[in-house]
Design an enzyme around this catalytic site. Structure first.
Site, PDB file in Angstrom:
ATOM      1  N   SER A 222     -13.075  -0.461  -2.804  1.00  0.00           N
ATOM      2  CA  SER A 222     -12.579   0.011  -1.712  1.00  0.00           C
ATOM      3  C   SER A 222     -13.707  -0.792  -0.589  1.00  0.00           C
ATOM      4  CB  SER A 222     -12.735   1.322  -1.592  1.00  0.00           C
ATOM      5  OG  SER A 222     -12.117   1.956  -0.314  1.00  0.00           O
ATOM      6  N   ASP A 284      -1.243   1.768  -3.735  1.00  0.00           N
ATOM      7  CA  ASP A 284      -2.413   1.915  -2.735  1.00  0.00           C
ATOM      8  C   ASP A 284      -2.260   1.452  -1.527  1.00  0.00           C
ATOM      9  OD1 ASP A 284      -5.022   2.567  -2.004  1.00  0.00           O
ATOM     10  OD2 ASP A 284      -5.977   1.408  -3.274  1.00  0.00           O
ATOM     11  N   HIS A 338      -5.863   5.426  -4.994  1.00  0.00           N
ATOM     12  CA  HIS A 338      -6.943   4.510  -4.593  1.00  0.00           C
ATOM     13  C   HIS A 338      -8.009   4.975  -5.364  1.00  0.00           C
ATOM     14  CE1 HIS A 338      -9.219   2.293  -1.885  1.00  0.00           C
ATOM     15  NE2 HIS A 338      -9.937   3.262  -1.690  1.00  0.00           N
TER      16      HIS A 338
END
Length: 370
Positions: A222, A284, A338
């Site tokens: 991320s 995602d 995610h």
């Protein structure tokens, strides 16, 4: 790990790769440059070769370690720090056999809330990750080189989430005195950038005699993947311009990375030789931002308007992951898709885009991580 004992070596000693066996699967030590993206992973992804899968998961585990070792409890007196010392990190986190030694912790300040609420920033900032170098002779021989790894943590604090909302591109500058910023809060400020650059420079000098068998790997999930991409660009630029050590491969294993720059940034990264492999869960949303309206998916129009401060392009090579695991939940919870542990579960069972999921026994109880 190698089975046969090796003589004790100093940290800066060189171990040559062992010869390839007659096995149908080549040893990692003989193909490590291909695994690190020397040829942009052509022919290695679909189907995915076992060496690449194992290396990607190994680096992904280091990104997961950054989450697990971070004290993100706002009520804790040690909030924003790592639970363990550099010496104890791998041992305490169950990775004592990794073969790596932590050389530096990386910190950064989050300044946005300070401006809003007038809070005084921490002296060194919050803990974002670590730099480590492979020192174990057995692991060096297995890898085929001395490996330096930089692992970044993703967003885990309220301050970090607010920083993530910023999505206006600003110019990149290669300077020790300026802030290194990309997009979507992916900021390597003066403190963290100097820590990374100075320690990488130091390690290169320590292992200068191993220049032909040295690698620098960045990994993260991320926001951590975005930071890894920016840092890799920074380090490779530094290697090419300051030290002329352009032959040292710089690779990023990025999990769930958002876009981090414009087209010029992506092209410059390719020119200087930054290799980025992005693992993307198709369900995602994070890899689809920023640049919801103007990005690399809208073709020629985005190229015409690339000068705008919100036109984004992905970098590197994308490996799309399908949610074809029988252990995946049927949920509308977007955060689930995610999650880093899911990002490690999917490639672990991934064989190829047209082949069924092949579970190896890793973390089938994925709801435990949400």
């Amino acid at each position: 790990m190698a089975v046969f004992p090796l003589p004790q070596l100093e940290d800066n000693a060189v171990l040559l790769p062992s010869s390839q066996t007659n096995s149908t699967q080549p040893q990692l030590c003989d193909v490590w440059r291909d695994i690190q993206g020397a040829h942009n992973w052509n022919g290695l992804l679909d189907p995915m070769v076992p060496n690449l899968k194992a290396e990607a998961l190994r680096y992904g585990n280091l990104a997961q370690l950054c989450y697990n070792a971070f004290d993100g409890k706002s009520y804790s007196k040690n909030y924003g720090t790592c639970y363990h010392s550099k010496r104890d990190l791998f041992n305490k986190m169950g990775m004592s056999e990794s073969g790596y030694k932590v050389t530096k912790y990386v910190y950064a300040n989050t300044n946005l809330l300070n401006k809003v609420f007038g809070e005084k920033p921490k002296d060194q900032g919050v803990w974002l990750g670590f730099i480590a170098v492979c020192t174990d002779p057995n692991e060096i021989r297995r890898l085929g080189r001395r490996d330096i790894v930089i692992a970044w943590r993703g967003t885990q604090t309220a301050e970090g989430w607010i920083e993530d909302l910023r999505d206006i591109l600003i110019p990149t500058r290669l300077s020790y005195r300026c802030k290194r910023t990309g997009a979507a809060g992916a900021t390597v400020n003066i403190s963290s950038r100097d820590l990374v650059v100075s320690d990488i420079e130091r390690l290169i000098q320590v292992y200068e005699k191993e220049m032909d068998n040295l690698s620098i790997i960045f990994t993260g999930h991320s926001l951590g993947a975005a930071l890894a991409t920016l840092s890799a660009y920074d380090i490779k630029q530094m290697l090419c311009t300051k030290h002329n050590f352009h032959q040292i491969p710089v690779t990023v294993f990025a999990f769930a990375s958002p876009r981090v720059g414009n087209l010029a940034f992506a092209k410059r990264g390719e020119e200087i030789g930054v290799k980025v492999l992005r693992f993307v869960n198709k369900r995602d949303l994070v890899p689809k931002v920023p640049g919801v309206c103007m990005n690399d998916n809208v073709g020629c129009l985005s190229k015409l308007l690339q000068w705008l401060p919100w036109t984004y392009f992905h970098v590197g090579v994308e490996l799309p992951l399908h949610n074809n695991s029988p252990f995946i939940q049927h949920t509308h919870n977007l955060a689930y898709f995610h999650n880093l542990e899911l990002y490690l579960h999917l490639p672990d069972g991934y064989v190829g885009s047209k082949q069924p999921f092949s579970w190896s026994g890793r973390d089938q109880a994925l709801d435990a991580y949400i």
